[in-house]
Design a protein around this motif. Sequence first.
Motif, PDB file in Angstrom:
ATOM      1  N   HIS A 147      -1.150  -5.668  16.958  1.00 18.34           N
ATOM      2  CA  HIS A 147      -0.005  -6.450  16.466  1.00 18.34           C
ATOM      3  C   HIS A 147       1.166  -5.519  16.252  1.00 18.34           C
ATOM      4  N   PRO A 148       1.823  -5.097  17.322  1.00 15.20           N
ATOM      5  CA  PRO A 148       2.797  -4.009  17.220  1.00 15.20           C
ATOM      6  C   PRO A 148       4.032  -4.314  16.387  1.00 15.20           C
ATOM      7  N   SER A 149       4.430  -5.548  16.266  1.00 15.45           N
ATOM      8  CA  SER A 149       5.674  -5.736  15.515  1.00 15.45           C
ATOM      9  C   SER A 149       5.542  -6.804  14.446  1.00 15.45           C
ATOM     10  N   SER A 150       4.371  -6.842  13.824  1.00 16.08           N
ATOM     11  CA  SER A 150       4.204  -7.873  12.786  1.00 16.08           C
ATOM     12  C   SER A 150       4.175  -7.248  11.413  1.00 16.08           C
ATOM     13  N   SER A 151       4.368  -8.090  10.417  1.00 19.09           N
ATOM     14  CA  SER A 151       4.103  -7.627   9.053  1.00 19.09           C
ATOM     15  C   SER A 151       2.708  -8.130   8.698  1.00 19.09           C
ATOM     16  N   ILE A 152       1.905  -7.230   8.244  1.00 17.99           N
ATOM     17  CA  ILE A 152       0.496  -7.514   7.994  1.00 17.99           C
ATOM     18  C   ILE A 152       0.231  -7.377   6.503  1.00 17.99           C
ATOM     19  N   GLY A 153      -0.311  -8.418   5.916  1.00 18.16           N
ATOM     20  CA  GLY A 153      -0.644  -8.363   4.497  1.00 18.16           C
ATOM     21  C   GLY A 153      -2.061  -7.852   4.315  1.00 18.16           C
ATOM     22  N   VAL A 154      -2.251  -6.958   3.361  1.00 11.66           N
ATOM     23  CA  VAL A 154      -3.578  -6.404   3.090  1.00 11.66           C
ATOM     24  C   VAL A 154      -3.989  -6.832   1.685  1.00 11.66           C
ATOM     25  N   PHE A 155      -5.137  -7.488   1.587  1.00 17.32           N
ATOM     26  CA  PHE A 155      -5.611  -7.999   0.298  1.00 17.32           C
ATOM     27  C   PHE A 155      -6.979  -7.424   0.019  1.00 17.32           C
ATOM     28  N   PHE A 156      -7.159  -6.947  -1.198  1.00 12.35           N
ATOM     29  CA  PHE A 156      -8.402  -6.253  -1.504  1.00 12.35           C
ATOM     30  C   PHE A 156      -8.963  -6.693  -2.846  1.00 12.35           C
ATOM     31  N   CYS A 157     -10.267  -6.771  -2.915  1.00 16.40           N
ATOM     32  CA  CYS A 157     -10.916  -7.004  -4.201  1.00 16.40           C
ATOM     33  C   CYS A 157     -12.136  -6.104  -4.268  1.00 16.40           C
ATOM     34  N   GLY A 158     -12.126  -5.143  -5.203  1.00 18.12           N
ATOM     35  CA  GLY A 158     -13.259  -4.230  -5.285  1.00 18.12           C
ATOM     36  C   GLY A 158     -12.912  -3.012  -6.123  1.00 18.12           C
ATOM     37  N   PRO A 159     -13.652  -1.925  -5.985  1.00 18.47           N
ATOM     38  CA  PRO A 159     -13.436  -0.764  -6.851  1.00 18.47           C
ATOM     39  C   PRO A 159     -12.135  -0.021  -6.581  1.00 18.47           C
ATOM     40  N   LYS A 160     -11.689   0.685  -7.628  1.00 18.16           N
ATOM     41  CA  LYS A 160     -10.373   1.323  -7.571  1.00 18.16           C
ATOM     42  C   LYS A 160     -10.266   2.392  -6.501  1.00 18.16           C
ATOM     43  N   ALA A 161     -11.363   3.131  -6.283  1.00 18.90           N
ATOM     44  CA  ALA A 161     -11.291   4.258  -5.349  1.00 18.90           C
ATOM     45  C   ALA A 161     -10.920   3.760  -3.963  1.00 18.90           C
ATOM     46  N   LEU A 162     -11.569   2.648  -3.586  1.00 19.93           N
ATOM     47  CA  LEU A 162     -11.265   2.092  -2.267  1.00 19.93           C
ATOM     48  C   LEU A 162      -9.844   1.546  -2.226  1.00 19.93           C
ATOM     49  N   SER A 163      -9.400   1.027  -3.359  1.00 21.53           N
ATOM     50  CA  SER A 163      -8.037   0.505  -3.421  1.00 21.53           C
ATOM     51  C   SER A 163      -7.027   1.605  -3.107  1.00 21.53           C
ATOM     52  N   LYS A 164      -7.302   2.803  -3.648  1.00 21.18           N
ATOM     53  CA  LYS A 164      -6.373   3.923  -3.389  1.00 21.18           C
ATOM     54  C   LYS A 164      -6.365   4.274  -1.916  1.00 21.18           C
ATOM     55  N   THR A 165      -7.584   4.299  -1.345  1.00 22.64           N
ATOM     56  CA  THR A 165      -7.702   4.644   0.071  1.00 22.64           C
ATOM     57  C   THR A 165      -6.911   3.667   0.925  1.00 22.64           C
ATOM     58  N   LEU A 166      -7.079   2.379   0.618  1.00 25.05           N
ATOM     59  CA  LEU A 166      -6.416   1.374   1.440  1.00 25.05           C
ATOM     60  C   LEU A 166      -4.910   1.463   1.321  1.00 25.05           C
ATOM     61  N   ARG A 167      -4.445   1.737   0.101  1.00 25.02           N
ATOM     62  CA  ARG A 167      -2.999   1.854  -0.063  1.00 25.02           C
ATOM     63  C   ARG A 167      -2.455   2.995   0.776  1.00 25.02           C
ATOM     64  N   ARG A 168      -3.236   4.076   0.803  1.00 27.22           N
ATOM     65  CA  ARG A 168      -2.805   5.231   1.590  1.00 27.22           C
ATOM     66  C   ARG A 168      -2.766   4.876   3.063  1.00 27.22           C
ATOM     67  N   MET A 169      -3.778   4.139   3.515  1.00 25.73           N
ATOM     68  CA  MET A 169      -3.823   3.723   4.916  1.00 25.73           C
ATOM     69  C   MET A 169      -2.616   2.870   5.274  1.00 25.73           C
ATOM     70  N   CYS A 170      -2.254   1.973   4.341  1.00 21.48           N
ATOM     71  CA  CYS A 170      -1.107   1.113   4.607  1.00 21.48           C
ATOM     72  C   CYS A 170       0.150   1.944   4.796  1.00 21.48           C
ATOM     73  N   ARG A 171       0.275   2.950   3.954  1.00 15.44           N
ATOM     74  CA  ARG A 171       1.460   3.804   4.070  1.00 15.44           C
ATOM     75  C   ARG A 171       1.436   4.559   5.383  1.00 15.44           C
ATOM     76  N   LEU A 172       0.260   5.115   5.722  1.00 12.39           N
ATOM     77  CA  LEU A 172       0.142   5.949   6.918  1.00 12.39           C
ATOM     78  C   LEU A 172       0.448   5.190   8.195  1.00 12.39           C
ATOM     79  N   HIS A 173      -0.063   3.963   8.268  1.00 20.20           N
ATOM     80  CA  HIS A 173       0.009   3.261   9.541  1.00 20.20           C
ATOM     81  C   HIS A 173       1.186   2.312   9.675  1.00 20.20           C
TER      82      HIS A 173
END
Lengths: 194, 537
Positions: free
Chosen positions: B494-520
């Motif tokens: 999806h090269p030009s879309s805005s993608i929403g990321v929704f998470f429910c779970g432990p904090k450590a994974l939440s940090k990882t996902l936030r970082r991924m969102c920033r990176l990509h």
Amino acid sequence: MGQIEWAMWANEQALASGLILITGGIVATAGQFTQWYFGAYSIVAGVFICLLEYPRGKRRKGSTMERCGQKYMTKVVKLFGPLSRNYYFRAFLHLGLSVPAGFLLATILGTACLAIASVIYLLAATRGEQWTPIEPKPKERPQVGGTIKQPPSNPPPRPPAEARKKPSEEGEEVVAGAPSGPQENPIPVTDEVV
Amino acid sequence: MGCWILNESLSVMFVLSWLGVNFYLFIDTFCWYEEEESFFYTRVILGSALAWARASAVCLNFNCMLILIPVSRNLISFIRGSTICCRGPWRRQLDKNLKFHKLVAYGIAVNATLLDSLLTVNLEDPSNRIANPTTELLTTIAGITGLVISLALILIVTSSTEFIRQTSYELFWYTHHIFIIFFISLAIHGAGRMVRGQTPESLLLHNITFCRDHYAEWKAAAQCPVPQFSGKEPSAWKWVLGPVVLYACERVIRFWRFQQEVVITKVISHPSGVLELHMKKRSFAMAPGQYILIQCPAISSLQWHPFTLTSAPEEDFFSVHVRAAGDWTRALCEAFGADGQAPEESRSRPRLAVDGPFGATLTDVFHYPVSMCIAAGIGVTPFAALLKSIWYKCCESQTQPKLNKVYFYWICRDPSAFEWFADLLLSLETRMSEQGKTHLLSYHIFLTGWDENQAIHIALHWDENTDVITGLKQKTFYGRPNWNNEFRQIAYNHPSSSIGVFFCGPKALSKTLRRMCRLHSSADPRGVHFYYNKESF
């Protein structure tokens, strides 16, 4: 859910009363009010009560959260044997300690709080509760290699267990960095899981 | 990233403004009492202890006013529901109401300690010439109510420690009701009008600046008639009346909701010890991601337990999945015959009371063309409601929603507790393939715990069509997901879309996902952007 353990609340209340007695005592002694020596008594009594009540007793069911660093005081309190276990004794002790502080205004709140703690301890005692020290569990030494079967010597992809004829070396690290087994990877393998 | 800074800074700003108001009230009152003419002679007797005491009393009034508001659950839900003022980050502040309640409680404790010490000093002060301060305390309204207030506060505090809350919630809840005595005593505390200042009429006649140095001539001189004093009227009730009335309404609402009938339309007992309850209640409206509080008077008249709603809003019932994990839930499962015994017709089902729904919603999923939903362990429950809702919106409704692709990731150590969710996925899979919309939902299940026997079993059945554990067409993966690869793949698709990321779970994974969102997320505004929605359910 479950039975209320009154002694737990009594313990919190007594600890708070000790602190209030200390505070009231400091105000009275520093202000040099009339009969300030009751203030001095109140500080001493407060410190004693705080030390006595600091180690939390063990709950009858379930795990108990220890207070930070309570194991030192637990040893001391345990020395008193039945005197520290029995809540009737504690109830009357607190009642007795609270009376002298009632003569001074600055510490009268401490008296009232300690009297309430004493009543709750009495209630706990009538329900047969007892103070049991929280013993530290002996650390179980991890059995090295007890449940681990022979760890594989090759990095993945590996042939199934039957094909593995080579005796494996000791150790729990399977692959970290350069493998020392006979298989050499053409491309360096790194763990990309972030 | 901006959302995160905004979210955290809002909390910090809120706390700082609360502290700021406290300091402002303290300093303003202090200065007023130090400089006000009518209290000149009072200051001569009491010194600056008067100003200190009054200042901390005003702070106490302020905090006592605030403390009831964060625990008015229905008021907060009402504010959250109204879309006027509450968008995004502001709405998230409402979820921290209990933290604020505790903060204000600490404020009350600090101010009460200060006031108690100052008043003790006041009463004991020899220049005040009170013969027996203890008798003074116990014979005046102010003294008795002051003692009662302090005792009530101490009892509430000692029974609200985390240890007591965890070991005996009932003790905490019952003792907390001493606040009723607290507020009544607070309201009548000032009735004795102990704080005395000069009356305005006396100020007109008695010139302080001249007379203060000429005490000997007071009765004789014309400028210095004997000053008249009057007590200050009680003001605490003015501060706390509003919130007390509000909280009383809150309790009435809770009681009324408790009386409202909840009809249990279906009870399903899943093999993994999970009880599914379908219920109906008049004028019940929910959104996916919300939770309700359930009470079963037959088990405990006091306990309300939270359960995430697992049904979609489009259905005509609402459902929860209850796992037998503690005393109350086990009793509930037993009462509904989930423990294997066939429920007899004569044994009537226990009555349930439902309060809610509360909590943040997942409706933002529908605002993005592509959404990624990631659930870890028990965090999968709100997504059950969401996936069903997606199914209804996308496949059953006539209008085409904005959302056209959902990636669902489920990371789980022990899937047996959630096999009801796997069933849900299976039914969704079949229904979507019937409608020809298989491309809508792409799900990936990751199993992170297995033993050797399971591993062998899986390896032997690797080549089969459906997955051996779940029975689904998409195979289960083993181990944790490689987020870099996942995000990269989705960004490529999806090269030009805005993608929403929704998470429910432990904090450590939440940090990882936030970082991924920033990176990509690409720097190009027309490129792909991942928006991480930090919701806590």
